[in-house]
Design a protein around this motif. Structure first.
Motif, PDB file in Angstrom:
ATOM      1  N   GLY A  74      20.335   2.425   7.301  1.00 41.37           N
ATOM      2  CA  GLY A  74      19.317   1.478   7.527  1.00 41.37           C
ATOM      3  C   GLY A  74      18.153   1.403   6.613  1.00 41.37           C
ATOM      4  O   GLY A  74      18.481   2.018   5.350  1.00 41.37           O
ATOM      5  N   ASP A  75      17.197   0.881   6.836  1.00 43.03           N
ATOM      6  CA  ASP A  75      16.152   0.475   5.810  1.00 43.03           C
ATOM      7  C   ASP A  75      14.970   1.057   6.370  1.00 43.03           C
ATOM      8  O   ASP A  75      14.608   0.880   7.723  1.00 43.03           O
ATOM      9  N   ILE A  76      14.040   1.383   5.443  1.00 39.03           N
ATOM     10  CA  ILE A  76      12.582   1.749   5.858  1.00 39.03           C
ATOM     11  C   ILE A  76      11.694   0.578   5.218  1.00 39.03           C
ATOM     12  O   ILE A  76      11.836  -0.006   4.041  1.00 39.03           O
ATOM     13  N   LEU A  77      10.673  -0.026   6.294  1.00 41.26           N
ATOM     14  CA  LEU A  77      10.009  -1.149   5.932  1.00 41.26           C
ATOM     15  C   LEU A  77       8.575  -0.802   6.119  1.00 41.26           C
ATOM     16  O   LEU A  77       8.129   0.152   6.912  1.00 41.26           O
ATOM     17  N   ASP A  78       7.665  -1.455   5.276  1.00 45.08           N
ATOM     18  CA  ASP A  78       6.139  -1.162   5.453  1.00 45.08           C
ATOM     19  C   ASP A  78       5.809  -2.320   6.458  1.00 45.08           C
ATOM     20  O   ASP A  78       6.486  -3.051   6.984  1.00 45.08           O
ATOM     21  N   SER A  79       4.419  -2.395   6.575  1.00 47.11           N
ATOM     22  CA  SER A  79       3.724  -3.114   7.624  1.00 47.11           C
ATOM     23  C   SER A  79       4.202  -4.779   7.449  1.00 47.11           C
ATOM     24  O   SER A  79       4.056  -5.458   8.264  1.00 47.11           O
ATOM     25  N   ARG A  80       4.367  -4.932   6.086  1.00 48.33           N
ATOM     26  CA  ARG A  80       4.931  -6.395   5.872  1.00 48.33           C
ATOM     27  C   ARG A  80       6.193  -6.711   5.932  1.00 48.33           C
ATOM     28  O   ARG A  80       6.560  -7.839   5.495  1.00 48.33           O
ATOM     29  N   GLY A  81       7.110  -5.731   6.442  1.00 47.33           N
ATOM     30  CA  GLY A  81       8.342  -5.903   6.485  1.00 47.33           C
ATOM     31  C   GLY A  81       9.283  -5.795   5.158  1.00 47.33           C
ATOM     32  O   GLY A  81      10.274  -6.168   5.109  1.00 47.33           O
ATOM     33  N   VAL A  97       2.255   5.079   1.221  1.00 48.93           N
ATOM     34  CA  VAL A  97       0.826   4.402   0.768  1.00 48.93           C
ATOM     35  C   VAL A  97      -0.271   4.798   1.950  1.00 48.93           C
ATOM     36  O   VAL A  97       0.029   4.481   3.111  1.00 48.93           O
ATOM     37  N   ALA A  98      -1.236   5.050   1.434  1.00 51.17           N
ATOM     38  CA  ALA A  98      -2.456   5.308   2.403  1.00 51.17           C
ATOM     39  C   ALA A  98      -2.505   3.975   3.217  1.00 51.17           C
ATOM     40  O   ALA A  98      -2.577   2.817   2.661  1.00 51.17           O
ATOM     41  N   GLY A  99      -3.010   4.225   4.561  1.00 48.96           N
ATOM     42  CA  GLY A  99      -3.233   2.922   5.270  1.00 48.96           C
ATOM     43  C   GLY A  99      -1.949   2.294   5.715  1.00 48.96           C
ATOM     44  O   GLY A  99      -2.078   1.475   6.769  1.00 48.96           O
ATOM     45  N   GLU A 100      -0.820   2.652   5.247  1.00 46.23           N
ATOM     46  CA  GLU A 100       0.491   1.944   6.021  1.00 46.23           C
ATOM     47  C   GLU A 100       1.074   2.731   6.886  1.00 46.23           C
ATOM     48  O   GLU A 100       0.915   3.758   7.262  1.00 46.23           O
ATOM     49  N   ARG A 101       1.694   1.515   7.861  1.00 48.13           N
ATOM     50  CA  ARG A 101       2.625   2.146   8.997  1.00 48.13           C
ATOM     51  C   ARG A 101       3.882   1.779   8.684  1.00 48.13           C
ATOM     52  O   ARG A 101       4.363   0.562   8.451  1.00 48.13           O
ATOM     53  N   TYR A 102       4.956   2.680   8.858  1.00 45.35           N
ATOM     54  CA  TYR A 102       6.331   2.443   8.479  1.00 45.35           C
ATOM     55  C   TYR A 102       7.360   2.703   9.649  1.00 45.35           C
ATOM     56  O   TYR A 102       6.976   3.424  10.461  1.00 45.35           O
ATOM     57  N   THR A 103       8.321   1.647   9.402  1.00 43.16           N
ATOM     58  CA  THR A 103       9.313   1.526  10.276  1.00 43.16           C
ATOM     59  C   THR A 103      10.632   1.814   9.950  1.00 43.16           C
ATOM     60  O   THR A 103      10.779   1.404   8.725  1.00 43.16           O
TER      61      THR A 103
END
Length: 927
Positions: A304-311, A332-338
């Motif tokens: 799979g892939d790791i995505l930041d808050s912007r996809g 990165v500071a302030g980011e949420r990863y999915t």
């Protein structure tokens, strides 16, 4: 680049400033040596105190074979060790139990530990056990202080050896139809000769736990096949799905089989992300371990892939062995990863990574790239050393094996693996007493006992004599004295543990150091390439570990809840009418079988202890407290501290496949051989009426002496006399009902009151009546809580009854129930005499001799056929100063292929394991 530590410099430092640590320690920066020494000594002293206060014990059981059937005997050798694999000198009693999926112990025994070992057996009689999945568990009372991770535990399926049993080939999957999930099941039924059960009318039920979702009457195809389709609701728990097939042919006498369904929905994958060291920190490159677990509890291979808050994609990942793996990325500071998974059915589902911390440390540990050294890299450490030194501690078995003061000027270290002991090693970065990072690695110096077997000749025939010379040496070829157990099994009937999943090293070195279930642990001990080394490290990254909590290490030690048992002891307390201790009160203890009486004095706190007690089988000890004048106290009480067994874990979702489902040749041959012997002996060792799982069918119920309950035309469905009660090995009515009435349990009803019931889609009330003088029955009423009702049932000791009958209807109860027959028609009464107590401790079991026939050379083969599945079992095999031991036995009437399984340890803690084919050993001798 990591800087190698100078071993010469380290030795000087250890000798001059940190000699008592016995570890590699180097001071850095301008901090005073004495301050560093005091801090490191505090850390070491804390671990030493914890280790002495709560020493670790581990347990391993070597069984004569991996799977069993009703009528077998489970033979075992127990090894109780300290944290380093040496025979334990702590506990004197080991508890061994067999638990079924009702979360109850079906059989629990205790055994005396001698020199860190026990020998025992559990007959798997039909009186006590039923067909189904069981958990074999072993532990000491002391181990309960450290949780159940150090317990021995293994699952297996207890089968019925039915000569006319059905066999099932089962395939199940799930797909989507019109947006809903549909379960697809295909079964192929055959008889024990693998002939299809063609054109047979059957009733098919699909169950989720005890509730059925589908009921249909179907006819098998010419190939014995049944196809089942059912759309599922989203809330269905897949792990509880099973199919029940019942024959509608009267000649089959209601034959029935249960088939657990091994399916998992991809969209129900549980994906966990575990940053190395514990945290994701902004701007610091992190290794992130991950584990993908299917709905059936097994690892699932994914990518799979790791995505930041912007996809935006920032990393990719792909699993290796058993759904585990790792990847690198810098959050990165302030980011949420999915994370998203590259599977069609779940491509839209996202999984959250742990939150990113603004400030922190990241510890990267590389135990894979270099076979001789471990590299450790610390990032972000300067933010935590400005106001003091941090410490990097490597510990194993509660001992400091490596210590390093960190001042922030250096962040990379290389240490030789030779500094660390074999097993799970924990690295912790400490700031004072606060852990910043934790990481475990597995170290293996192969410092084990290596076992070789040499047969005395090259060819063996039927009922032939076999002698095996067992040689045990260390890794440099020096002979080892040790204590071992040997099992020899017939390959045609027993599938051997060639993968090493149940050997002593996998159990004590790996499983006992980690929490949770480890799939196929033997794989990690057969490392042959970089991929297998990485798989082992991924396991360390993603599996919870077992060890002391740093809060406990630096805190004041608390009193252990569970005492260390050296032998059978009875302890308690004498209290007055106001429940206050009665100091110096005389206490008497006695038993009838054997005849025994002794006294002791309570201490200043009213506490008393009896030790050196005789072993009793079915009786109880009677205790009485007296006042200072030697007279029985009229007010107050005597409290006996009873053994508190650990809770039995819920194992219903840990499905064990029955023997008759997707059977292998060994299983079928085993049943066939029992059938052949039974036919030759004209016995009922094999149940010829088919497999009835948890189903009571009684045609002729024997009369019970003293039977008093009469319901006219309603007859009992089962009856048990005094001998049956004794053979059941249960002590109280609660255990008896659990054993004899399938589905019996105590639940809380909708009215809030506890009720004893037979479990089912709609629970059925199930009660009890007891006879009394002039047959005036006493009816047990329902107390207000589940625990109260269970305790009430446990107050009824089965030793006071001469019989019991199960009725489908008892008028006084308006429900099914058990009618109990007391001895001498005296009824049952509670002893409310103050200052007295009866206590029946768990009986000690002593080992019996495994029967191994001895045949004479040239003797004609007569009598019953010899189709033993276990050819030989020897729990006490000791190697001498030359590392040599010899065992001998005779082959059966099937001498073709045998597996030799040897397990054991040495006084110094070397663990030995060997699983090899007798024929391979013969080939070695011939060469």
């Amino acid at each position: 680049m990591p800087r190698s530590i100078s071993l010469t410099h380290l030795v000087v430092v250890v000798m001059t400033t940190f000699a008592s640590l016995g570890s590699s320690v180097k001071a850095a920066g301008n901090y005073q040596t004495q301050t560093l020494n005091d801090t490191l000594q505090k850390i070491k002293a804390g671990l030493d105190t914890m280790r002495k206060h709560l020493p670790v014990e581990k347990v391993y059981l070597h069984t004569n074979k991996p799977n069993y059937s009703l009528g077998d005997t489970l033979w075992f050798k127990g090894y109780v060790t300290d944290a380093n694999g040496r025979p334990s000198k702590l506990s004197g009693l080991l508890y061994v139990e067999l638990n079924d999926d009702s979360t109850e112990a079906v059989r629990r025994i205790s055994l005396p530990i001698k020199e860190g070992a026990v020998r025992g057996q559990i007959p798997l009689t039909r009186v006590i056990f039923h067909e189904g999945a069981y958990t074999l568990r072993a532990y000491t009372n002391w181990q309960q202080n450290l949780g159940d991770s150090y317990f021995f535990s293994r699952r297996f399926y207890l089968a019925v050896p039915a000569a006319s049993a059905w066999l099932v080939k089962s395939v199940a999957n799930i797909n989507k139809i019109d947006g809903r999930e549909q379960l697809n099941v295909e079964l192929k039924l055959s008889d024990s000769d693998r002939k299809p059960l063609a054109l047979k009318d059957v009733e098919v039920k699909l169950y989720e736990g005890r509730f059925y979702l589908l009921k249909e009457v179907m006819r098998t195809g010419v190939d014995g096949s049944i196809k089942l389709r059912k759309k599922l609701r989203d809330s269905v728990d897949i792990s509880y799905l099973r199919v029940q097939v019942t024959s509608l042919d009267k000649k089959d006498k209601n034959k029935r089989i249960q088939i657990p369904l091994n399916v998992a929905r991809e969209r129900k994958i549980d994906l966990q992300f575990l940053p190395e060291g514990g945290n994701l920190v902004a701007g610091l490159i992190s290794k992130v371990g991950f584990k993908a677990i299917g709905e059936d509890g097994h690892g699932v291979n994914i990518s799979g892939d790791i995505l930041d808050s912007r996809g935006q994609k920032v990393a990719t990942f792909a699993s290796g062995y058993k759904g585990m793996g790792n990847f690198m990325f810098a959050p990165v500071a302030g980011e949420r990863y999915t994370a998203t998974i590259n599977k069609q059915n779940i491509s839209t589902k996202t999984f959250n990574l742990p939150a990113v911390q603004q400030v922190g440390t990241v510890m990267q540990v590389d135990a894979v790239s270099d076979t001789a050294n471990i590299s450790i890299n610390l990032q972000g450490i300067k933010n935590f050393t400005a106001d003091g030194t941090c410490y990097l501690i490597g510990s194993s078995a509660g001992k400091v094996q490596y210590a390093q003061a960190i001042d922030g000027n250096e962040s990379s270290f290389v240490l030789p693996k030779t500094l660390l002991a074999t097993g799970v090693v924990r690295f912790t970065l400490l700031k004072g007493s606060r852990p910043l990072n934790d990481r475990v690695v597995f170290i293996d110096h192969w410092d084990r006992a290596f076992i070789n077997v040499k047969p005395h000749k090259s060819i063996y025939g039927r009922r032939d004599s076999v002698a095996l010379e067992i040689s045990v040496k260390d890794r440099i070829g020096m002979p080892l004295k040790g204590n071992f157990s040997v099992s020899v099994t017939d390959d045609s009937q027993v599938k051997a543990d060639v993968g090493g999943n149940f050997n002593i090293a996998a159990s004590l070195l790996l499983k006992a150091g980690l929490k949770g279930t480890i799939e196929e642990p033997g794989y990690y001990f057969k490392r042959k390439d970089q991929a297998s080394l990485q798989a082992l490290d991924n396991l360390m990254l993603t599996q919870g570990w077992v060890g002391y909590d740093w809060k406990d290490v630096f805190g004041a030690p608390s009193t252990p809840k569970f005492v260390l048992e050296k032998d059978l002891k009875i302890t308690g307390k004498v209290v007055d009418a106001w429940n206050k201790p009665m100091p110096n009160a005389p206490v008497m203890i006695s038993s009838q079988k054997p005849t025994f009486v002794t006294t002791t004095m309570a201490d200043a706190d009213g506490k008393f202890t009896f030790s050196g007690l005789p072993a009793i089988d079915s009786g109880s000890f009677f205790l009485q407290a007296n006042n200072k004048n030697g007279k029985h106290i009229k007010f107050g009480g005597l409290i006996v501290n009873k053994f508190r067994a650990p809770d039995v874990p819920d194992t219903q979702n840990d499905v064990v496949t029955p023997r008759y489902v997707n059977s292998n040749d060994e299983q079928l041959n085993y049943v066939a051989r029992i059938a052949q012997r039974a036919n030759a002996d004209n016995t009922d060792d094999v149940i010829t009426a088919g497999t009835l799982l948890r189903n009571v069918t009684v045609n002729n119920v024997k009369p019970i002496k003293g039977s008093w309950y009469n319901m006219g035309s309603i007859k009992p469905t089962a009856a048990f006399d005094e001998r049956d009660i004794q053979e059941s090995t249960v002590t109280d009515l609660y255990q008896f009902a659990k054993q004899k009435q399938p589905g019996f349990k105590v639940i809380r009803g909708r009215d809030g009151l506890a009720k004893s019931v037979i479990d089912g889609r709609t629970p059925t009330r199930f009660g009890f009546v007891v006879d009394g003088p002039n047959f005036l029955p006493m009816i047990i009423t329902d107390p207000t809580s589940v625990d109260e009702l269970i305790d009430e049932l446990k107050n009824f000791k089965m030793a006071t009854f001469s019989g019991a009958e199960i009725y489908p209807w008892i008028e006084e109860l308006k429900s099914p129930g058990i009618a109990l027959i007391s001895k001498s028609d005296a009824g049952w009464f509670r002893n409310n005499t103050t200052g007295t107590a009866k206590y029946r401790p768990l009986p000690l079991m002593y080992p019996q001799q495994f029967y191994s026939p001895r045949y004479k050379a040239g003797e004609p083969i007569v009598g019953l056929p010899d189709y033993r599945s276990t050819i030989y079992w020897a729990p006490d095999v000791y190697t001498d100063f030359n590392g040599i031991a010899t065992v001998s036995f005779c082959t059966s009437d099937l001498p073709a292929n045998y597996t030799i399984n040897i397990q054991g340890n040495t006084p110094d803690g070397e663990l030995g394991s060997a699983v090899l084919k007798l024929q391979e050993a013969v080939k070695t001798v011939v060469k």
